[in-house]
Design a protein around this motif. Structure first.
Motif, PDB file in Angstrom:
ATOM      1  N   TYR A 174       0.869  -1.183   0.000  1.00 14.04           N
ATOM      2  CA  TYR A 174       0.000   0.000   0.000  1.00 14.04           C
ATOM      3  C   TYR A 174       0.897   1.221   0.000  1.00 14.04           C
ATOM      4  CZ  TYR A 174      -3.984   2.948   1.499  1.00 14.04           C
ATOM      5  OH  TYR A 174      -4.976   3.899   1.591  1.00 14.04           O
ATOM      6  N   LEU A 213       9.146   1.301  -4.497  1.00 15.90           N
ATOM      7  CA  LEU A 213       8.728   0.333  -5.506  1.00 15.90           C
ATOM      8  C   LEU A 213       9.837  -0.651  -5.830  1.00 15.90           C
ATOM      9  CD1 LEU A 213       6.666   2.647  -7.878  1.00 15.90           C
ATOM     10  CD2 LEU A 213       5.798   0.657  -6.619  1.00 15.90           C
ATOM     11  N   GLY A 248       0.249  -7.670  -5.006  1.00 14.13           N
ATOM     12  CA  GLY A 248      -0.177  -6.530  -5.802  1.00 14.13           C
ATOM     13  C   GLY A 248       0.019  -5.243  -5.029  1.00 14.13           C
ATOM     14  N   VAL A 249      -0.412  -4.142  -5.630  1.00 13.89           N
ATOM     15  CA  VAL A 249      -0.182  -2.815  -5.069  1.00 13.89           C
ATOM     16  C   VAL A 249      -1.481  -2.028  -5.016  1.00 13.89           C
ATOM     17  CG1 VAL A 249       0.987  -0.587  -5.439  1.00 13.89           C
ATOM     18  CG2 VAL A 249       2.207  -2.727  -5.881  1.00 13.89           C
ATOM     19  N   TYR A 285      -2.314   1.879  -4.806  1.00 18.76           N
ATOM     20  CA  TYR A 285      -1.640   3.162  -4.975  1.00 18.76           C
ATOM     21  C   TYR A 285      -2.641   4.254  -4.594  1.00 18.76           C
ATOM     22  CZ  TYR A 285       1.220   6.774  -7.290  1.00 18.76           C
ATOM     23  OH  TYR A 285       2.003   7.875  -7.572  1.00 18.76           O
ATOM     24  N   PRO A 339       0.611   7.182 -12.861  1.00 15.74           N
ATOM     25  CA  PRO A 339       1.267   6.194 -11.989  1.00 15.74           C
ATOM     26  C   PRO A 339       2.675   5.878 -12.477  1.00 15.74           C
ATOM     27  CG  PRO A 339      -0.953   5.501 -12.580  1.00 15.74           C
ATOM     28  CD  PRO A 339      -0.613   6.650 -13.468  1.00 15.74           C
ATOM     29  N   LEU A 396       4.413   0.207 -11.977  1.00 17.77           N
ATOM     30  CA  LEU A 396       3.126  -0.384 -11.592  1.00 17.77           C
ATOM     31  C   LEU A 396       2.496  -1.173 -12.739  1.00 17.77           C
ATOM     32  CD1 LEU A 396       1.475   2.414  -9.413  1.00 17.77           C
ATOM     33  CD2 LEU A 396       2.758   0.398  -8.686  1.00 17.77           C
ATOM     34  N   THR A 416      -2.348  -3.764  -9.875  1.00 17.43           N
ATOM     35  CA  THR A 416      -2.453  -2.505  -9.130  1.00 17.43           C
ATOM     36  C   THR A 416      -3.875  -1.969  -9.185  1.00 17.43           C
ATOM     37  OG1 THR A 416      -0.146  -1.902  -9.615  1.00 17.43           O
ATOM     38  CG2 THR A 416      -1.627  -0.115  -8.983  1.00 17.43           C
ATOM     39  N   PHE A 476      -5.837   0.832 -15.177  1.00 15.72           N
ATOM     40  CA  PHE A 476      -5.929   0.415 -13.779  1.00 15.72           C
ATOM     41  C   PHE A 476      -7.367   0.580 -13.306  1.00 15.72           C
ATOM     42  CE2 PHE A 476      -1.649   2.163 -14.304  1.00 15.72           C
ATOM     43  CZ  PHE A 476      -0.857   1.125 -13.810  1.00 15.72           C
ATOM     44  N   SER A 518      -9.861   1.772 -10.426  1.00 14.12           N
ATOM     45  CA  SER A 518      -9.705   2.802  -9.413  1.00 14.12           C
ATOM     46  C   SER A 518     -11.016   3.005  -8.679  1.00 14.12           C
ATOM     47  CB  SER A 518      -9.247   4.127 -10.043  1.00 14.12           C
ATOM     48  OG  SER A 518     -10.239   4.638 -10.916  1.00 14.12           O
ATOM     49  N   LEU A 573      -8.543  -5.799  -6.190  1.00 15.42           N
ATOM     50  CA  LEU A 573      -7.236  -6.361  -6.521  1.00 15.42           C
ATOM     51  C   LEU A 573      -7.296  -7.890  -6.486  1.00 15.42           C
ATOM     52  CD1 LEU A 573      -4.205  -5.513  -7.020  1.00 15.42           C
ATOM     53  CD2 LEU A 573      -3.882  -5.869  -4.566  1.00 15.42           C
TER      54      LEU A 573
END
Length: 350
Positions: free
Chosen positions: A64, A109, A120-121, A123, A133, A137, A142, A154, A156, A304
């Protein structure tokens, strides 16, 4: 959790700690019993949680990355939601704060993504905005939290700010108010622009004209809430209700009205936005719109996980932008007015 917090008068974070049976939490047994009773009275079924078994997937770590954590109360609640969702699926959450520094972000990162156990990430940004980003990523699953890209690529999640501004204004309209002042945040921010759009849309839906003299641009602080309320009340036809784009400015508005010798809500109603902890302790307690920070964090992690499940199953992963609504919490700072009890407020001063 919002329902239970409203009924018991404790914070949403305390409700979360109680329902998750958190160890080491500093609240009394009476508070715990009150929360559990309220949950039961509201019809929620509480099941005993077994210990979560470690995930068979070696990729057990969700990274995170946040630009800020300590500058606002909101990011911490985002993290609470993300942590709970991760733990419920046998994952761990590692949180990094970069202070918006590109060099720190790159180092984080490089260090985090070199590990083979990264799943996973997430962001995240402290205020809602469009981002570009980091290129790294694109190499790891992500989800963006409180931010978005114009190109896609991505999934969001962001707050539904237009809807929030509309819900708040519509609530005041249904309470009989027709002169509704609005104290906004910094006008260049997405949240401020969208909450204003919701305010204007609600007025238009009610066939009421938008009056520029009823709007002030603030900076999210209680001081501007105070000064702009004094300014609004000097209008030749002052508002009977003031909608503030966050709770801190609403706190300033309440104090300004008291200085003018006016009562809240008998003379002027005040409505906030965010549902910060202080909203429960103003005099009177502040009606406000919830900013769904906890749900944003949960949604980001669950998305995710779902995207990776779909990818592993050979199903297409469709990136999407989701806007989450927050409910309006009624407390005691808004009065329903009619022709019979309409306040006759006329404050004009140099």
């Amino acid at each position: 959790m919002t329902d239970i917090a409203k009924l018991t008068g404790v914070s949403q974070s305390t409700v979360s700690l109680v329902l998750n049976n958190a160890t080491g939490a500093k609240f009394s047994e009476a508070t715990r019993s009150k929360v559990l009773k309220a949950a039961a009275d509201l019809g929620y079924r509480l099941s005993t949680r077994d210990a979560v078994q470690p995930s068979k997937d070696e990729r057990s770590l969700i990274v995170y990355i946040a630009d800020e954590i300590s500058t606002s109360p909101h990011p911490v609640v985002n993290i609470d939601g993300a942590r709970d969702a991760a733990y419920a699926h046998g994952k761990m959450l590692a949180v990094y704060s970069t202070h918006g520094n590109a060099d720190i972000e790159q180092q984080v990162l490089e260090a985090a993504l070199s590990s083979s156990n990264v799943f996973g990430v997430i962001y995240a940004t402290v205020y809602t905005r469009k981002v570009s980003p980091p290129a790294a990523l694109s190499q790891v699953p992500t989800v963006l939290l409180n931010c978005y890209t114009s190109e896609g690529g991505f999934s969001s999640v962001v707050p539904a700010e237009v809807a929030g501004g509309h819900v708040a204004t519509e609530y005041l309209l249904r309470a009989g108010h027709r002169r509704i002042g609005y104290i906004n945040g910094e006008h260049w921010q997405d949240a401020a622009k969208d909450r204003l759009k919701g305010y204007r849309t609600a007025l238009a839906t009610a066939d009421l004209p938008f009056a520029q003299e009823m709007v002030r641009d603030g900076d999210w602080s209680s001081g501007t809430g105070f000064e702009h309320t004094l300014s609004l009340m000097r209008e030749s036809s002052p508002p009977t209700a003031i909608f503030c784009a966050n709770d801190l400015m609403a706190l300033g508005a309440i104090e300004a009205l008291k200085q003018l010798g006016l009562r809240v809500p008998e003379d002027v109603s005040v409505l906030g936005y965010d549902d910060q902890e202080i909203a429960r302790h103003t005099h009177p307690p502040l009606s406000t719109v919830v900013l769904p920070n906890y749900e944003l964090g949960r949604w980001a992690v669950e998305t995710l996980l779902q995207d990776e499940h779909n990818r592993a199953a050979g199903a297409p992963v469709r990136h999407r932008m989701v806007k989450l609504d927050g409910p309006l919490v009624e407390r005691a700072s808004v009065r329903v007015i009619t022709e019979e009890n309409s306040p006759a407020v006329n404050i004009i001063s140099d």
